[in-house]
Design an enzyme around this catalytic site. Structure first.
Site, PDB file in Angstrom:
ATOM      1  N   HIS A 164       6.662   1.644  48.152  1.00  0.00           N
ATOM      2  CA  HIS A 164       6.591   1.838  46.704  1.00  0.00           C
ATOM      3  C   HIS A 164       7.409   0.764  45.984  1.00  0.00           C
ATOM      4  O   HIS A 164       6.905   0.093  45.072  1.00  0.00           O
ATOM      5  CB  HIS A 164       7.116   3.226  46.348  1.00  0.00           C
ATOM      6  CG  HIS A 164       7.047   3.533  44.886  1.00  0.00           C
ATOM      7  ND1 HIS A 164       5.984   4.199  44.319  1.00  0.00           N
ATOM      8  CD2 HIS A 164       7.907   3.264  43.862  1.00  0.00           C
ATOM      9  CE1 HIS A 164       6.190   4.320  43.018  1.00  0.00           C
ATOM     10  NE2 HIS A 164       7.351   3.757  42.716  1.00  0.00           N
ATOM     11  N   GLU A 165       8.648   0.594  46.418  1.00  0.00           N
ATOM     12  CA  GLU A 165       9.512  -0.395  45.770  1.00  0.00           C
ATOM     13  C   GLU A 165       9.052  -1.819  46.078  1.00  0.00           C
ATOM     14  O   GLU A 165       9.234  -2.724  45.262  1.00  0.00           O
ATOM     15  CB  GLU A 165      10.965  -0.199  46.210  1.00  0.00           C
ATOM     16  CG  GLU A 165      11.553   1.180  45.893  1.00  0.00           C
ATOM     17  CD  GLU A 165      11.418   1.573  44.443  1.00  0.00           C
ATOM     18  OE1 GLU A 165      11.364   0.671  43.575  1.00  0.00           O
ATOM     19  OE2 GLU A 165      11.361   2.781  44.152  1.00  0.00           O
ATOM     20  N   HIS A 172       6.650  -2.912  43.385  1.00  0.00           N
ATOM     21  CA  HIS A 172       7.358  -3.386  42.186  1.00  0.00           C
ATOM     22  C   HIS A 172       7.945  -4.777  42.429  1.00  0.00           C
ATOM     23  O   HIS A 172       7.836  -5.670  41.581  1.00  0.00           O
ATOM     24  CB  HIS A 172       8.504  -2.420  41.839  1.00  0.00           C
ATOM     25  CG  HIS A 172       8.063  -1.067  41.398  1.00  0.00           C
ATOM     26  ND1 HIS A 172       7.041  -0.865  40.498  1.00  0.00           N
ATOM     27  CD2 HIS A 172       8.533   0.174  41.718  1.00  0.00           C
ATOM     28  CE1 HIS A 172       6.892   0.433  40.279  1.00  0.00           C
ATOM     29  NE2 HIS A 172       7.782   1.083  41.019  1.00  0.00           N
TER      30      HIS A 172
END
Length: 419
Positions: free
Chosen positions: A18-19, A22
């Site tokens: 998920h990170e 980003h």
């Protein structure tokens, strides 16, 4: 111990990907990423590479990518500040030292008059001879305060300076990478275990059931029921379940021979519902085919996205209550149960959790990725951004509410599993 390791690996992987979404798109947009963190709280491991600090933190409850300009991390030098400056060969400032009274080699002191460390990149003030001087500041200058170094963030490297499109995809990429991770997990299941064909082949005929009484045997391939073609196990199961007590004409193939028999599904009641059963078990045959594995990965990802949205709809309409939700404790206990059924079931569980994490983060709620995306859409419609202080207050309230929800859900989990 095995459950703990499995939980940490699964949850850590979901947060990491998920990170990573980003992080990759922030870098792609030219945004300075100050920190890439897995977990919250005190640092366990910290490694600096380039302009980014990579940390592993104590509490494995999430993670974050800290981007320049997002958390008011810019340095403002007020008039009268006494700072130490280190210059390079081009007479550009490469280091600004705050709270420094002791003279060091190759350092000059300045009483700041004015400074712009974001757009103009200069600093102006009075030197030790009371002369007003001005120095250009390098784009890679470092500000040192109490022994801690912080890279300055020129305006064009800050999150807020980028276009709505770049900011939108940078935030959206987190949930997107959760969906991509789920696809690859399902793909690996398809490659390693095989893709279910869902052929209507009977795996096990149960003792005392209508199927055994009619002469059906293990391995029979059902082709028709009441003259209708049966192409998958789902077709067979649906027809039998909706025909409780009704005589059905089965056509099935055994060793190349077509056999016909009549089977009447017995009536079964469960949770207030009535359906038919003929007393057979099913285990889908599998096929190892790379192309079908790709299709299987995509199909399973889409299927679970739809299912989770359906469950959310049931929560909104009141068919589910908050008591049905699970937090970290509930996920841990579920992981413990799933792990008992082998690695492929654990992989399937990880993929479902990844999709769930992606969808939860896309909900248009304050403090979540979806809440931030909503503010970008409002900005696009208005033609100007929402006031940062107002947006920050909304996200702060959202964080507080999410923390309360987490406490309630965790307490429900504890009561459910330990009392």
């Amino acid at each position: 111990m095995e459950t703990t390791i499995a939980f940490i690996l699964i949850f850590g992987s979901l947060v990491f990907f998920h990170e990573l979404g980003h992080f990759i798109f922030a870098k792609r947009a030219g945004i300075m990423v100050r920190e890439f963190a897995i977990g919250f709280g005190p640092k366990i491991v910290a490694i600096t590479k380039g302009e980014t600090l990579y940390t592993l933190r104590l509490l494995p409850l999430g993670g974050y990518v800290r981007m320049a300009g997002e958390d008011m991390d810019s340095v403002e030098l007020q008039p009268g500040f006494r700072v130490g400056l280190v210059l390079n060969a081009k007479e550009e400032v490469v280091k600004i030292v705050l709270n420094q009274n002791k003279q060091q080699q190759d350092m000059l002191f300045l009483e700041t008059e004015r400074a712009d460390l974001e757009k103009g990149l200069w600093i102006e003030g009075y030197d030790e001879e009371e002369r007003l001087v001005r120095y250009n500041v390098s784009r890679k200058a470092v500000v040192t305060e109490n022994g801690k170094d912080t890279l300055i963030a020129p305006h064009d490297r800050q999150f807020g300076s980028k276009s709505i499109g770049n900011r939108f995809i940078t935030i959206f990429a987190g949930p997107l990478f959760n969906f991509i991770l789920a696809f690859f997990i399902f793909l690996m299941i398809g490659l390693l275990q095989g893709v279910p064909t869902y052929e209507p082949i009977i795996s096990d005929v149960q003792e005392g059931g209508p199927a055994l009484e009619a002469g059906m045997q293990d391995g029979d391939l059902v082709t028709k029921i009441d003259g209708q073609s049966i192409n998958s196990w789902q077709d067979l199961a649906s027809k039998v379940q909706e025909s409780a007590g009704e005589a059905l004409s089965f056509e099935y193939v055994r060793d190349g021979e077509v056999i016909n028999s009549t089977i009447t599904p017995k009536t079964v009641e469960q949770e207030g519902k009535t359906f038919g059963q003929i007393g057979v078990l099913y285990e889908s045959p599998v096929e190892k085919n790379p192309l079908k594995a790709v299709a299987f990965g995509a199909e399973q990802t889409v299927t679970w996205i739809v299912k989770i949205f359906e469950l959310l709809g049931m929560l909104v309409t009141g068919q589910f209550t908050i008591d049905a939700l699970s937090g970290p404790v509930g996920i841990y206990k579920a992981t413990e149960q799933v792990a008992q059924y082998g690695v492929f079931n654990l992989m399937n569980w990880a993929a479902i959790l990844s999709i769930n994490l992606g969808i939860m983060n896309l909900l248009p709620l304050p403090a979540l990725d979806g809440g931030r995306l909503l503010f970008f859409l409002i900005e696009a419609v208005r033609g100007k951004p929402v006031d940062r202080q107002k947006e920050g207050m909304v996200h702060f309230v959202g964080i507080m509410l999410l923390m309360v929800l987490m406490v309630v859900v965790t307490w429900n989990d504890i009561q459910r599993f330990f009392f």
